[in-house]
Write a protein that holds these residues in place. Structure first.
Motif, PDB file in Angstrom:
ATOM      1  N   ALA A  44       5.561  17.551 -15.598  1.00 22.03           N
ATOM      2  CA  ALA A  44       6.272  18.430 -14.665  1.00 22.03           C
ATOM      3  C   ALA A  44       7.685  17.902 -14.442  1.00 22.03           C
ATOM      4  CB  ALA A  44       5.539  18.476 -13.329  1.00 22.03           C
ATOM      5  N   GLY A  46      10.757  18.415 -11.677  1.00 22.17           N
ATOM      6  CA  GLY A  46      11.189  19.014 -10.412  1.00 22.17           C
ATOM      7  C   GLY A  46      12.645  19.435 -10.550  1.00 22.17           C
ATOM      8  N   SER A  47      13.485  18.906  -9.682  1.00 20.07           N
ATOM      9  CA  SER A  47      14.906  19.252  -9.789  1.00 20.07           C
ATOM     10  C   SER A  47      15.674  18.211 -10.609  1.00 20.07           C
ATOM     11  CB  SER A  47      15.512  19.387  -8.390  1.00 20.07           C
ATOM     12  OG  SER A  47      15.338  18.188  -7.668  1.00 20.07           O
ATOM     13  N   GLY A  48      14.962  17.231 -11.181  1.00 20.17           N
ATOM     14  CA  GLY A  48      15.593  16.288 -12.114  1.00 20.17           C
ATOM     15  C   GLY A  48      16.505  15.265 -11.457  1.00 20.17           C
ATOM     16  N   HIS A  49      16.250  14.943 -10.194  1.00 17.19           N
ATOM     17  CA  HIS A  49      17.139  14.020  -9.492  1.00 17.19           C
ATOM     18  C   HIS A  49      16.733  12.550  -9.615  1.00 17.19           C
ATOM     19  CE1 HIS A  49      18.791  17.698  -7.714  1.00 17.19           C
ATOM     20  NE2 HIS A  49      19.859  16.978  -7.439  1.00 17.19           N
ATOM     21  N   SER A  50      15.767  12.240 -10.436  1.00 17.12           N
ATOM     22  CA  SER A  50      15.412  10.825 -10.639  1.00 17.12           C
ATOM     23  C   SER A  50      16.339  10.221 -11.691  1.00 17.12           C
ATOM     24  CB  SER A  50      13.957  10.691 -11.072  1.00 17.12           C
ATOM     25  OG  SER A  50      13.119  11.177 -10.042  1.00 17.12           O
ATOM     26  N   SER A 107      18.382  12.158   1.863  1.00 14.28           N
ATOM     27  CA  SER A 107      19.828  12.264   2.054  1.00 14.28           C
ATOM     28  C   SER A 107      20.389  13.533   1.446  1.00 14.28           C
ATOM     29  CB  SER A 107      20.533  11.038   1.478  1.00 14.28           C
ATOM     30  OG  SER A 107      20.461  11.057   0.083  1.00 14.28           O
ATOM     31  N   SER A 112      13.189  18.914  -5.196  1.00 15.14           N
ATOM     32  CA  SER A 112      11.972  19.727  -5.046  1.00 15.14           C
ATOM     33  C   SER A 112      10.961  18.972  -4.189  1.00 15.14           C
ATOM     34  CB  SER A 112      11.381  20.061  -6.418  1.00 15.14           C
ATOM     35  OG  SER A 112      10.638  18.980  -6.936  1.00 15.14           O
ATOM     36  N   GLY A 115       8.442  17.017  -6.459  1.00 10.02           N
ATOM     37  CA  GLY A 115       9.114  15.923  -7.163  1.00 10.02           C
ATOM     38  C   GLY A 115       9.493  14.800  -6.212  1.00 10.02           C
ATOM     39  N   THR A 119       7.540  10.640  -5.978  1.00  9.53           N
ATOM     40  CA  THR A 119       8.162   9.314  -6.136  1.00  9.53           C
ATOM     41  C   THR A 119       8.290   8.555  -4.810  1.00  9.53           C
ATOM     42  OG1 THR A 119      10.412  10.181  -5.857  1.00  9.53           O
ATOM     43  CG2 THR A 119       9.548  10.101  -8.120  1.00  9.53           C
ATOM     44  N   THR A 121       9.852   9.563  -2.006  1.00 10.20           N
ATOM     45  CA  THR A 121      11.176   9.766  -1.388  1.00 10.20           C
ATOM     46  C   THR A 121      11.092   9.721   0.140  1.00 10.20           C
ATOM     47  OG1 THR A 121      12.044  10.992  -3.261  1.00 10.20           O
ATOM     48  CG2 THR A 121      13.010  11.511  -1.123  1.00 10.20           C
ATOM     49  N   HIS A 122      12.133   9.167   0.757  1.00 14.11           N
ATOM     50  CA  HIS A 122      12.150   9.002   2.210  1.00 14.11           C
ATOM     51  C   HIS A 122      13.549   9.264   2.749  1.00 14.11           C
ATOM     52  CE1 HIS A 122      14.498   5.356   1.675  1.00 14.11           C
ATOM     53  NE2 HIS A 122      13.802   5.234   0.556  1.00 14.11           N
ATOM     54  N   LEU A 164       3.505  10.218  -9.049  1.00 23.68           N
ATOM     55  CA  LEU A 164       4.426  10.007 -10.179  1.00 23.68           C
ATOM     56  C   LEU A 164       4.247  11.041 -11.287  1.00 23.68           C
ATOM     57  CD1 LEU A 164       4.067   6.104 -10.503  1.00 23.68           C
ATOM     58  CD2 LEU A 164       5.684   7.383  -9.083  1.00 23.68           C
ATOM     59  N   VAL A 170       1.668  19.649  -9.761  1.00 22.54           N
ATOM     60  CA  VAL A 170       1.400  20.117  -8.394  1.00 22.54           C
ATOM     61  C   VAL A 170       2.012  21.509  -8.226  1.00 22.54           C
ATOM     62  CG1 VAL A 170       1.857  19.693  -5.947  1.00 22.54           C
ATOM     63  CG2 VAL A 170       1.268  17.782  -7.469  1.00 22.54           C
ATOM     64  N   ARG A 328      18.400   1.723   5.373  1.00 27.31           N
ATOM     65  CA  ARG A 328      17.652   2.668   6.221  1.00 27.31           C
ATOM     66  C   ARG A 328      16.330   2.031   6.636  1.00 27.31           C
ATOM     67  NH1 ARG A 328      18.024   7.954   2.322  1.00 27.31           N
ATOM     68  NH2 ARG A 328      17.954   6.346   0.724  1.00 27.31           N
ATOM     69  N   HIS A 378      12.250   1.685  -5.765  1.00 21.28           N
ATOM     70  CA  HIS A 378      12.035   3.135  -5.678  1.00 21.28           C
ATOM     71  C   HIS A 378      11.611   3.638  -7.061  1.00 21.28           C
ATOM     72  CE1 HIS A 378      12.706   7.369  -4.995  1.00 21.28           C
ATOM     73  NE2 HIS A 378      13.246   7.179  -3.808  1.00 21.28           N
TER      74      HIS A 378
HETATM   75  C1  LIG Z   1      22.165  12.254  -4.953  1.00 23.17           C
HETATM   76  C2  LIG Z   1      20.767  11.735  -4.765  1.00 23.17           C
HETATM   77  C3  LIG Z   1      20.345  11.334  -3.515  1.00 23.17           C
HETATM   78  C4  LIG Z   1      19.047  10.841  -3.319  1.00 23.17           C
HETATM   79  N1  LIG Z   1      18.663  10.494  -2.063  1.00 23.17           N
HETATM   80  C5  LIG Z   1      17.430   9.993  -1.870  1.00 23.17           C
HETATM   81  C6  LIG Z   1      16.989   9.643  -0.560  1.00 23.17           C
HETATM   82  O1  LIG Z   1      17.678   9.874   0.433  1.00 23.17           O
HETATM   83  N2  LIG Z   1      15.776   9.046  -0.419  1.00 23.17           N
HETATM   84  C7  LIG Z   1      14.981   8.790  -1.496  1.00 23.17           C
HETATM   85  O2  LIG Z   1      13.905   8.221  -1.301  1.00 23.17           O
HETATM   86  N3  LIG Z   1      15.334   9.182  -2.735  1.00 23.17           N
HETATM   87  C8  LIG Z   1      16.533   9.779  -2.941  1.00 23.17           C
HETATM   88  N4  LIG Z   1      16.889  10.192  -4.188  1.00 23.17           N
HETATM   89  C9  LIG Z   1      15.896  10.099  -5.272  1.00 23.17           C
HETATM   90  C10 LIG Z   1      15.095  11.394  -5.373  1.00 23.17           C
HETATM   91  O3  LIG Z   1      14.663  11.827  -4.108  1.00 23.17           O
HETATM   92  C11 LIG Z   1      13.848  11.206  -6.246  1.00 23.17           C
HETATM   93  O4  LIG Z   1      14.223  10.797  -7.509  1.00 23.17           O
HETATM   94  C12 LIG Z   1      12.990  12.464  -6.316  1.00 23.17           C
HETATM   95  O5  LIG Z   1      11.829  12.194  -7.060  1.00 23.17           O
HETATM   96  C13 LIG Z   1      13.724  13.630  -6.932  1.00 23.17           C
HETATM   97  O6  LIG Z   1      12.955  14.805  -6.843  1.00 23.17           O
HETATM   98  P1  LIG Z   1      12.991  15.822  -8.057  1.00 23.17           P
HETATM   99  O7  LIG Z   1      12.404  17.113  -7.614  1.00 23.17           O
HETATM  100  O8  LIG Z   1      14.340  15.870  -8.644  1.00 23.17           O
HETATM  101  O9  LIG Z   1      11.972  15.120  -9.056  1.00 23.17           O
HETATM  102  P2  LIG Z   1      12.142  14.841 -10.619  1.00 23.17           P
HETATM  103  O10 LIG Z   1      13.154  13.781 -10.817  1.00 23.17           O
HETATM  104  O11 LIG Z   1      12.300  16.110 -11.335  1.00 23.17           O
HETATM  105  O12 LIG Z   1      10.702  14.233 -10.937  1.00 23.17           O
HETATM  106  C14 LIG Z   1      10.296  13.026 -10.340  1.00 23.17           C
HETATM  107  C15 LIG Z   1       8.823  12.773 -10.687  1.00 23.17           C
HETATM  108  O13 LIG Z   1       8.016  13.761 -10.050  1.00 23.17           O
HETATM  109  C16 LIG Z   1       7.221  14.426 -11.009  1.00 23.17           C
HETATM  110  N5  LIG Z   1       7.119  15.809 -10.591  1.00 23.17           N
HETATM  111  C17 LIG Z   1       8.102  16.689 -10.336  1.00 23.17           C
HETATM  112  N6  LIG Z   1       7.580  17.868  -9.961  1.00 23.17           N
HETATM  113  C18 LIG Z   1       6.240  17.727  -9.996  1.00 23.17           C
HETATM  114  C19 LIG Z   1       5.142  18.598  -9.773  1.00 23.17           C
HETATM  115  N7  LIG Z   1       5.311  19.865  -9.382  1.00 23.17           N
HETATM  116  N8  LIG Z   1       3.895  18.119  -9.945  1.00 23.17           N
HETATM  117  C20 LIG Z   1       3.686  16.829 -10.314  1.00 23.17           C
HETATM  118  N9  LIG Z   1       4.687  15.967 -10.564  1.00 23.17           N
HETATM  119  C21 LIG Z   1       5.942  16.418 -10.401  1.00 23.17           C
HETATM  120  C22 LIG Z   1       7.959  14.255 -12.332  1.00 23.17           C
HETATM  121  O14 LIG Z   1       7.083  14.374 -13.433  1.00 23.17           O
HETATM  122  C23 LIG Z   1       8.491  12.856 -12.167  1.00 23.17           C
HETATM  123  O15 LIG Z   1       7.480  11.931 -12.455  1.00 23.17           O
HETATM  124  C24 LIG Z   1      18.159  10.729  -4.425  1.00 23.17           C
HETATM  125  C25 LIG Z   1      18.566  11.159  -5.689  1.00 23.17           C
HETATM  126  C26 LIG Z   1      19.863  11.676  -5.857  1.00 23.17           C
HETATM  127  C27 LIG Z   1      20.273  12.167  -7.212  1.00 23.17           C
END
Ligand SMILES: Cc1cc2nc3c(=O)[nH]c(=O)nc-3n(C[C@H](O)[C@H](O)[C@H](O)COP(=O)(O)OP(=O)(O)OC[C@H]3O[C@@H](n4cnc5c(N)ncnc54)[C@H](O)[C@@H]3O)c2cc1C
Length: 426
Positions: A44, A46-50, A107, A112, A115, A119, A121-122, A164, A170, A328, A378
């Motif tokens: 899967a 999500g929004s690719g922010h990892s 932040s 998503s 996503g 991981t 996220t907090h 993860l 999901v 934080r 993280h």
């Molecule tokens: C500018 C910026 C600011 C950020 N600030 C914070 C912050 O304040 N606090 C913090 O803790 N983190 C922060 N992050 C990190 C970010 O929150 C995490 O990387 C988070 O996982 C990103 O969500 P995503 O939807 O982009 O997930 P993705 O990067 O797309 O995916 C992350 C993981 O989740 C899995 N996944 C995604 N969708 C699903 C699904 N539907 N079902 C099962 N698995 C799924 C993926 O396979 C992958 O393993 C930040 C990142 C950026 C780029």
């Protein structure tokens, strides 16, 4: 539905080009089930922010953003059911319009829900847990293409929420919600570094969500971003002109020094809805700097001050490749792979320049400096800690591995990242 890629997909920061052979965009859960059932390798997105390869696959990458963006508030406002691919910012607007809120946000609102929870996220706040801690149930498409629902209190639930992406895709989550609330945000600057250690408790208890921003440069001032709930008296700061040797900012600021404040949420104490103050960045703008890498480590709260001092000692190795760092606090939760699992935590975040080779030595130096505090990296950011170190940080590591084996016996959802930290042969 689509399988043709005009170019290889990458993450938001573009430091990772995914190895996927195919990117699929299912428009229904049924279609998603077919894709998972018919694929040998799938993951899967999500929004690719990892910032690392956690979301990667060599097989089929499934974009969850194409699924119907369900947001259903339960009668009486006891919970919300939200599709996994919905971004927190969109969920927040729907909740706020109905008079509700989630307890905290990261932040940025661009990520998503599934996503972010996957991981650990907090946001920040002495009493605020990781975002995943508000999940009360999740539904996912498992390796055989079936739908499974796990509810809080069941044996596997606490292992599956910060999953993860390794257990399935999901499709929906139930989240706890609260009545909508208002927040005002103040920024203090030029705070002496020593004040962060000497007044650690005062600073972090001074608002609903508090962040300290630092460049880890000796002699330069620290900034405090203080988000206070309107109607709840703040313990300290809260709009007075000077505090802890620093002063109230006289205009809006961006967390990243030198960047325009346009993409930052409103400050100067102007009250506003929770979802327009708790994140640092606005939904309609690019968050942070864009050209960056990020790392973050969570240590047990009691080591907060000592960890600040340890990082200050290597400030000269951090500062040259740093855009900004943030400290934080996060309340403990019971989710097996949460970085705040069973310990109140202090998070040390680093926004780096986007240069892997230059950043890696600084990341290693931080990991060495924080090793005495059993710092948990993280899951969605850059880290170099070896698998055996990571394994030792999570008391339920074996239980999670068993969950992976049970839900994904053939390794359909596995990728290089999972194989490194959760080797199938372990
Ligand atoms: C500018 C910026 C600011 C950020 N600030 C914070 C912050 O304040 N606090 C913090 O803790 N983190 C922060 N992050 C990190 C970010 O929150 C995490 O990387 C988070 O996982 C990103 O969500 P995503 O939807 O982009 O997930 P993705 O990067 O797309 O995916 C992350 C993981 O989740 C899995 N996944 C995604 N969708 C699903 C699904 N539907 N079902 C099962 N698995 C799924 C993926 O396979 C992958 O393993 C930040 C990142 C950026 C780029």
């Amino acid at each position: 539905m689509s399988g043709v890629m005009s170019r290889q997909p990458s993450n938001w920061a573009r430091n990772i080009v995914f190895g996927a052979g195919e990117l699929r965009t299912p428009s229904s859960v049924g279609e998603l089930q077919e894709i998972v059932r018919g694929s040998d390798r799938v993951r899967a997105l999500g929004s690719g922010h990892s910032f690392n390869r956690v979301a990667d696959t060599t097989g089929v990458l499934v974009a969850t953003s194409s699924l119907p963006p369900t947001v259903e508030i339960a009668p009486g406002g006891s919970a919300v059911r939200v599709a996994g691919g919905v971004r927190y910012g969109e969920l927040a607007q729907r909740l706020d319009a109905a008079g509700f809120a989630v307890g905290n946000l990261g932040s940025l609102p661009h990520i998503s829900v599934a996503g972010a929870c996957a991981t650990g996220t907090h946001g920040s706040g002495d009493a605020n847990q990781s975002l995943a801690a508000s999940v009360t149930a999740l539904e996912m498409v498992t390796a055989g293409g079936e739908l499974a629902r796990l509810e809080r209190g069941s044996a596997e639930f606490a292992g599956a929420v910060v999953g993860l992406g390794g257990l399935g895709v999901v499709t929906a989550m139930d989240l706890e919600i609260v009545p909508a609330f208002a927040v005002r945000q103040f920024v203090y600057e030029d705070i002496p570094a020593a004040a962060v250690v000497d007044h650690f408790e005062e600073i972090f208890s001074s608002g609903y969500s508090v962040s300290v921003f630092t460049g880890w440069r000796s002699g330069s001032g620290q900034r405090i971003w203080q988000k206070q709930r309107v109607g709840v008296p703040g313990a300290a700061g809260g709009g007075r002109r000077s505090w802890l040797g620093g002063r109230l900012a006289d205009g809006p600021r961006n967390p990243v020094p030198g960047m325009a404040a346009d993409n930052a949420t409103e400050q100067l104490g102007v009250p506003g809805p929770w979802h327009e103050r708790l994140p640092h960045f606005r939904l309609a703008f690019t968050p942070s700097s864009g050209a960056e890498l990020q790392s973050e480590y969570l240590v047990s709260r009691e080591f907060g001050g000592a960890a600040v001092e340890a990082l200050a000692r290597i400030g000269d190795r951090i500062a040259p490749v740093l855009q900004i760092a943030e400290i934080r606090t996060i309340a403990a939760d019971g989710l097996w792979l949460s970085m705040a699992f069973e310990r109140d935590a202090v998070g040390f975040h680093f926004t780096w320049v986007q240069d892997d080779a230059a950043v890696t030595p600084a990341v290693s130096a931080i990991e060495d400096a924080l090793a005495p505090f059993a710092a948990r990296p993280h899951w969605g950011k850059v880290f170099t800690a070896p698998p055996e170190t990571v394994r030792g940080l999570y008391p339920r590591w074996n239980d999670f591995l068993a969950l992976l084996r049970r839900y994904d016996p053939a390794g359909k959802f596995r990728n290089e990242f999972m194989n490194r930290y959760f080797p199938p042969e372990a």
